[in-house]
Design an enzyme around this catalytic site. Structure first.
Site, PDB file in Angstrom:
ATOM      1  N   GLU A   1       7.282 -14.388   6.660  1.00  8.32           N
ATOM      2  CA  GLU A   1       6.602 -13.140   6.963  1.00  8.32           C
ATOM      3  C   GLU A   1       5.162 -13.407   7.384  1.00  8.32           C
ATOM      4  O   GLU A   1       4.560 -14.389   6.954  1.00  8.32           O
ATOM      5  CB  GLU A   1       6.604 -12.234   5.725  1.00  8.32           C
ATOM      6  CG  GLU A   1       7.974 -12.047   5.103  1.00  8.32           C
ATOM      7  CD  GLU A   1       7.934 -11.410   3.719  1.00  8.32           C
ATOM      8  OE1 GLU A   1       6.895 -10.795   3.377  1.00  8.32           O
ATOM      9  OE2 GLU A   1       8.921 -11.530   2.983  1.00  8.32           O
TER      10      GLU A   1
ATOM     11  N   GLU B   1       4.934  -2.259   4.355  1.00 10.58           N
ATOM     12  CA  GLU B   1       5.446  -2.305   2.987  1.00 10.58           C
ATOM     13  C   GLU B   1       4.340  -1.915   2.020  1.00 10.58           C
ATOM     14  O   GLU B   1       3.191  -2.313   2.189  1.00 10.58           O
ATOM     15  CB  GLU B   1       5.951  -3.716   2.664  1.00 10.58           C
ATOM     16  CG  GLU B   1       6.474  -3.898   1.252  1.00 10.58           C
ATOM     17  CD  GLU B   1       7.021  -5.305   1.032  1.00 10.58           C
ATOM     18  OE1 GLU B   1       8.256  -5.468   1.110  1.00 10.58           O
ATOM     19  OE2 GLU B   1       6.214  -6.239   0.804  1.00 10.58           O
TER      20      GLU B   1
END
Length: 421
Positions: free
Chosen positions: A224, A334
């Site tokens: 990520e 997120e």
């Protein structure tokens, strides 16, 4: 000047409140434990740079960086450049306006690291004192879920749509608003609109990022990159560049940036965890960072490019399934919080803190969204699925145009609000 003064005042208050919160509710590590952890994390520096934002950047010998503490990398030979040139495909959107790329980090205004070293943000005693557990410092909580089956169903039917529900339980402490592509991928990229969302709670974080995933839910692997605001790790509410990796669904492996061994950095120009400046503001100049992650066909390493800088790579030896390819790519945001899916809900915002439907200049977005499939061609995904854990808290909108302008994926929201009490 007034805006800058107000921002400095806000940051000071946020730091004080977060320090108080963690001091009261977190378990304090002993003096000896903290010193041992600092010795592991902070490698000897040949040069030290004091950034104007308060960060300390150490220029560490490239062969003594944290990556080589990993058992699988003890005899690892650094790959100084990719075996192939990774070409990004970019098309600015003429109708939605063009955001400006971020060209530097704050610390670089105060100096640079010499050849043969890599810039690493120094971890302080205060950073570790905020941690509820030294072993969990800089790590995400375990996350076992899989909505890729739903996305694959839609893909099989050649449907672009929204995954309303997942077949497996979603993690209780994470809320995501994402765009999903499933298949076999050798790379992915996007330009991520960069903001500094106001009001991120002390125990939370908020990120905008790309994920490349593979494997089964219980042992899923993920790499990520993007930006995040994370008071618990960094001690402030500034927007910072970050990376992450795990090979066991965040259970026992992986961490943010270089807070554990794994990621191999080669760039002398970019520091993971360093402050990003400037950032976007509502109805004003928009800024973005370009993130590209690509599999090296010769070495099996996953290379990370930040803007025009080849930053480094995740060695293929860290993974099992990701050694071959990624099976899912996600773009979006997120929020982590103990108060996700709770009443009262966390007030931590995602993206800009504004709703996706407010579009350019207000909502955060990904654009120049691309994947690289087995043809090794960089292309826009044929089928995409939108997904949001909590639509009344954080929203999504893939804005497709009938003309030739670039599609833009908007995401985010305020968290707690009348619809998300």
């Amino acid at each position: 000047m007034e805006r800058q003064a107000a921002l400095r005042k806000f940051l000071f208050i946020a730091i004080f409140v977060c320090a108080f919160y963690n001091g009261v509710y977190g378990r304090r590590a002993s003096h000896q434990e903290i010193n041992m952890k600092l010795k592991t994390l902070n490698k000897p520096a040949s040069k030290t740079i004091k950034s104007e934002d308060g960060d300390i950047i150490d220029c560490v010998d490239i062969y003594k960086q944290p990556a080589f503490d990993h058992p699988a990398l003890r005899n690892h030979k650094i790959q100084m450049k990719p075996s192939v040139e990774f070409v990004s495909k970019k098309t600015n959107s003429p109708t939605d306006g063009s955001s400006k790329p971020i060209t530097s980090q704050t610390w670089s205004k105060s100096g640079g690291c010499p050849v043969g070293t890599v810039p690493i943000r120094r971890v302080s005693k205060e950073d570790l004192r905020r941690a509820s557990s030294l072993s969990q410092f800089g790590r995400k909580t375990p996350q076992v879920y899989d909505f890729r089956d739903k996305a694959n169903q839609l893909k099989a039917n050649n449907i672009n749509g929204t995954a309303e529900k997942s077949y497996n339980p979603r993690p209780k402490n994470r809320s995501e608003a994402i765009l999903i592509a499933t298949g076999n991928y050798l790379g992915a990229q996007s330009d991520i609109n960069t903001w500094n969302p106001q009001g991120v709670q002390c125990s939370d974080y908020s990120s905008a990022q790309i994920w490349l995933l593979a494997g089964y839910p219980e042992i899923s692997e993920s790499i990520e990159a993007g930006w995040m605001v994370n008071p618990a790790v960094f001690g402030d509410t500034r927007t910072r560049l970050f990376t992450y990796w795990t090979n066991d669904a965040y259970s026992k492996t992986g961490c943010i940036n270089l807070l554990c061994s794994g990621f191999v950095q080669i760039s002398t120009k970019v520091a993971l965890g360093a402050t990003i400046d400037p950032v976007s503001s509502i109805s004003s100049t928009q800024y973005h960072m370009s993130i590209s992650i690509n599999l090296d066909p010769d070495s099996g390493n996953w290379w990370l490019t930040y803007n025009e800088f080849v930053l480094g790579y995740w060695p293929g030896t860290l993974f099992q399934d990701l050694r071959q390819n990624a099976t899912t790519v996600q773009w979006g945001g997120e929020v982590y919080s103990p108060n996700v899916r709770m009443k009262p809900h966390t007030k931590t915002p995602m993206g800009s803190g504004d709703w996706a439907y407010n579009l350019y200049g207000k909502a955060c977005f990904h654009t120049n969204i691309r994947i690289k499939d087995n043809s090794w061609q960089v292309k826009f995904p044929k089928v995409l699925v939108e997904f949001s854990d909590e639509k009344e808290c954080y929203s999504t909108l893939l804005n497709r145009k009938m003309d030739k302008s670039e599609p833009m994926f908007y995401f985010g929201g305020p968290g707690q609000n009348p619809r998300c009490p």
